[in-house]
Write a protein that holds these residues in place. Structure first.
Motif, PDB file in Angstrom:
ATOM      1  N   LEU A   1     -55.319  53.313  17.918  1.00 38.94           N
ATOM      2  CA  LEU A   1     -56.319  52.297  18.216  1.00 38.94           C
ATOM      3  C   LEU A   1     -57.042  52.598  19.530  1.00 38.94           C
ATOM      4  O   LEU A   1     -56.411  53.009  20.515  1.00 38.94           O
ATOM      5  N   PRO A   2     -58.377  52.355  19.557  1.00 41.44           N
ATOM      6  CA  PRO A   2     -59.113  52.496  20.824  1.00 41.44           C
ATOM      7  C   PRO A   2     -58.712  51.389  21.782  1.00 41.44           C
ATOM      8  O   PRO A   2     -58.372  50.279  21.355  1.00 41.44           O
TER       9      PRO A   2
ATOM     10  N   ALA B   1     -56.339  45.476  21.366  1.00 37.82           N
ATOM     11  CA  ALA B   1     -55.647  46.534  20.624  1.00 37.82           C
ATOM     12  C   ALA B   1     -54.211  46.121  20.320  1.00 37.82           C
ATOM     13  O   ALA B   1     -53.703  46.356  19.214  1.00 37.82           O
ATOM     14  N   VAL B   2     -53.545  45.496  21.279  1.00 37.14           N
ATOM     15  CA  VAL B   2     -52.178  45.020  21.046  1.00 37.14           C
ATOM     16  C   VAL B   2     -52.171  43.917  19.996  1.00 37.14           C
ATOM     17  O   VAL B   2     -51.302  43.885  19.112  1.00 37.14           O
ATOM     18  N   ALA B   3     -53.148  43.016  20.061  1.00 34.13           N
ATOM     19  CA  ALA B   3     -53.237  41.958  19.046  1.00 34.13           C
ATOM     20  C   ALA B   3     -53.480  42.557  17.663  1.00 34.13           C
ATOM     21  O   ALA B   3     -52.882  42.123  16.673  1.00 34.13           O
ATOM     22  N   ALA B   4     -54.361  43.567  17.576  1.00 33.14           N
ATOM     23  CA  ALA B   4     -54.626  44.215  16.290  1.00 33.14           C
ATOM     24  C   ALA B   4     -53.371  44.877  15.751  1.00 33.14           C
ATOM     25  O   ALA B   4     -53.053  44.775  14.563  1.00 33.14           O
ATOM     26  N   ALA B   5     -52.637  45.573  16.621  1.00 31.91           N
ATOM     27  CA  ALA B   5     -51.396  46.221  16.191  1.00 31.91           C
ATOM     28  C   ALA B   5     -50.401  45.196  15.676  1.00 31.91           C
ATOM     29  O   ALA B   5     -49.678  45.445  14.700  1.00 31.91           O
ATOM     30  N   THR B   6     -50.365  44.023  16.299  1.00 30.72           N
ATOM     31  CA  THR B   6     -49.465  42.963  15.856  1.00 30.72           C
ATOM     32  C   THR B   6     -49.836  42.476  14.464  1.00 30.72           C
ATOM     33  O   THR B   6     -48.981  42.332  13.582  1.00 30.72           O
ATOM     34  N   LEU B   7     -51.122  42.247  14.237  1.00 32.09           N
ATOM     35  CA  LEU B   7     -51.566  41.765  12.936  1.00 32.09           C
ATOM     36  C   LEU B   7     -51.396  42.828  11.850  1.00 32.09           C
ATOM     37  O   LEU B   7     -51.164  42.506  10.684  1.00 32.09           O
TER      38      LEU B   7
ATOM     39  N   PRO C   1     -52.453  54.889  21.767  1.00 33.09           N
ATOM     40  CA  PRO C   1     -53.808  54.638  22.262  1.00 33.09           C
ATOM     41  C   PRO C   1     -54.703  55.869  22.145  1.00 33.09           C
ATOM     42  O   PRO C   1     -54.271  56.999  22.386  1.00 33.09           O
ATOM     43  N   ILE C   2     -55.952  55.636  21.761  1.00 37.70           N
ATOM     44  CA  ILE C   2     -56.975  56.683  21.689  1.00 37.70           C
ATOM     45  C   ILE C   2     -58.244  56.119  22.330  1.00 37.70           C
ATOM     46  O   ILE C   2     -58.298  54.961  22.719  1.00 37.70           O
ATOM     47  N   HIS C   3     -59.271  56.989  22.474  1.00 36.68           N
ATOM     48  CA  HIS C   3     -60.598  56.518  22.868  1.00 36.68           C
ATOM     49  C   HIS C   3     -60.561  55.860  24.248  1.00 36.68           C
ATOM     50  O   HIS C   3     -60.950  54.712  24.428  1.00 36.68           O
ATOM     51  N   TYR C   4     -60.124  56.622  25.245  1.00 31.55           N
ATOM     52  CA  TYR C   4     -60.135  56.141  26.624  1.00 31.55           C
ATOM     53  C   TYR C   4     -60.131  57.347  27.551  1.00 31.55           C
ATOM     54  O   TYR C   4     -59.805  58.466  27.151  1.00 31.55           O
ATOM     55  N   GLY C   5     -60.497  57.113  28.806  1.00 32.04           N
ATOM     56  CA  GLY C   5     -60.454  58.180  29.803  1.00 32.04           C
ATOM     57  C   GLY C   5     -61.800  58.611  30.343  1.00 32.04           C
ATOM     58  O   GLY C   5     -61.867  59.519  31.181  1.00 32.04           O
ATOM     59  N   ILE C   6     -62.904  57.995  29.920  1.00 27.22           N
ATOM     60  CA  ILE C   6     -64.231  58.365  30.403  1.00 27.22           C
ATOM     61  C   ILE C   6     -64.426  57.856  31.834  1.00 27.22           C
ATOM     62  O   ILE C   6     -64.132  56.694  32.139  1.00 27.22           O
TER      63      ILE C   6
END
Length: 287
Positions: free
Chosen positions: A204-205, A229-235, A243-248
């Motif tokens: 998840l991003p 993202a944590v809420a999405a993972a829970t559902l 985690p993906i899509h981070y670090g810019i």
């Protein structure tokens, strides 16, 4: 009244019974990953690639989602190591979540599909250029795509600009994987979780980016925040969130939340979601 005709109420009860049997059989055919199921299926390996890309590897087949190898996509703003895709083994497929150049890298897709294979993408877009020899597969929402030993189903996602985008549900090797692309929060998480969950892992991003390229500027996140993202993972019923899509960094018109990984860990502790960060090139340790 015909005495030989079946009573309507009995016929309806029988129909419901047969439908329930079919549902049980379908559920048994696509189990979520467990130690028992993986022992009967070919071992699946999962690798995180640069930015939002992942690779799923079976002994004789490879599947890539949003592979990125082009350094021009983000330039110096992205510190991730660009993981090559040319060593994919066996039958190869490439899935993309949408056509933005940091998710559809035509060079990466061409390298992955140099010996042929399927390029699958959301119905309604036309990613160009199509790699030579690739078999294109525009994929409508909710319709499973049979890709050799993989089954991939596009499910709803929401793009920060309103462009067509999907997330992907992939089953293979007794495991069930969710890849979110760069979706933001939407109302389909419950349905996806009920229909396909639980998941062995959800990629998840997490960077909650705010964009300044289109005016008027909203000032709101166009990608999942760490808490979302944590809420999405829970559902979704995800056993692990990668985690993906981070670090810019260093971009005026693209701002991430401060310390996305730290915020993710904090939110995960409150919800008891397991986080497993992976450096680009690292393989997932199934737990």
């Amino acid at each position: 009244m015909n005495q030989g005709a079946e009573n309507p109420s009995r016929r309806e009860s029988r129909r419901r019974f047969l439908a329930s049997c079919a549902g049980v059989a379908a559920a048994a055919a696509l189990p979520a990953g467990t130690a028992g199921s993986s022992s009967r299926s070919p071992a699946l390996r999962a690798q995180r690639m640069a930015w939002a890309g992942i690779r799923l590897q079976l002994p004789h087949a490879s599947l890539f989602i949003d592979p990125l190898t082009n350094p021009d996509a983000w330039g110096d703003a992205l510190p991730d190591r660009l993981v090559p895709v040319g060593d994919g083994g066996g039958e190869t497929s490439v899935l993309i979540t949408h056509a933005h150049p940091d998710h559809f890298d035509a060079k990466a897709a061409s390298a992955a599909l140099r010996h042929g294979g399927v390029l699958a993408y959301p119905a309604g877009i036309q990613p160009l250029p199509v790699p030579d020899g690739a078999r294109v597969r525009p994929s409508p929402l909710w319709e499973p795509q049979l890709l050799g030993d993989f089954t991939a189903t596009p499910v709803p996602a929401s793009d920060g600009y309103g462009d067509t985008q999907v997330s992907w549900v992939v089953t293979a090797g007794g495991r069930r994987i969710f890849h979110g692309g760069d979706t933001l929060w939407h109302g389909h998480w419950w349905r996806i979780g009920r229909q396909f969950g639980p998941f062995d892992v959800a990629f998840l991003p997490i960077n909650g980016a705010r964009f300044g390229w289109r005016e008027p500027v909203s000032g709101l996140p166009g990608v999942l925040t760490p808490e979302q993202a944590v809420a999405a993972a829970t559902l979704l019923g995800a056993r692990v969130l990668v985690p993906i899509h981070y670090g810019i960094t260093g971009m005026k018109e693209y701002k991430e939340v401060i310390d996305p990984l730290g915020q993710l860990r904090k939110a995960a502790r409150e919800r008891r979601v397991e986080i497993q960060p992976l450096a680009p090139g690292a393989w997932l340790d199934w737990r």
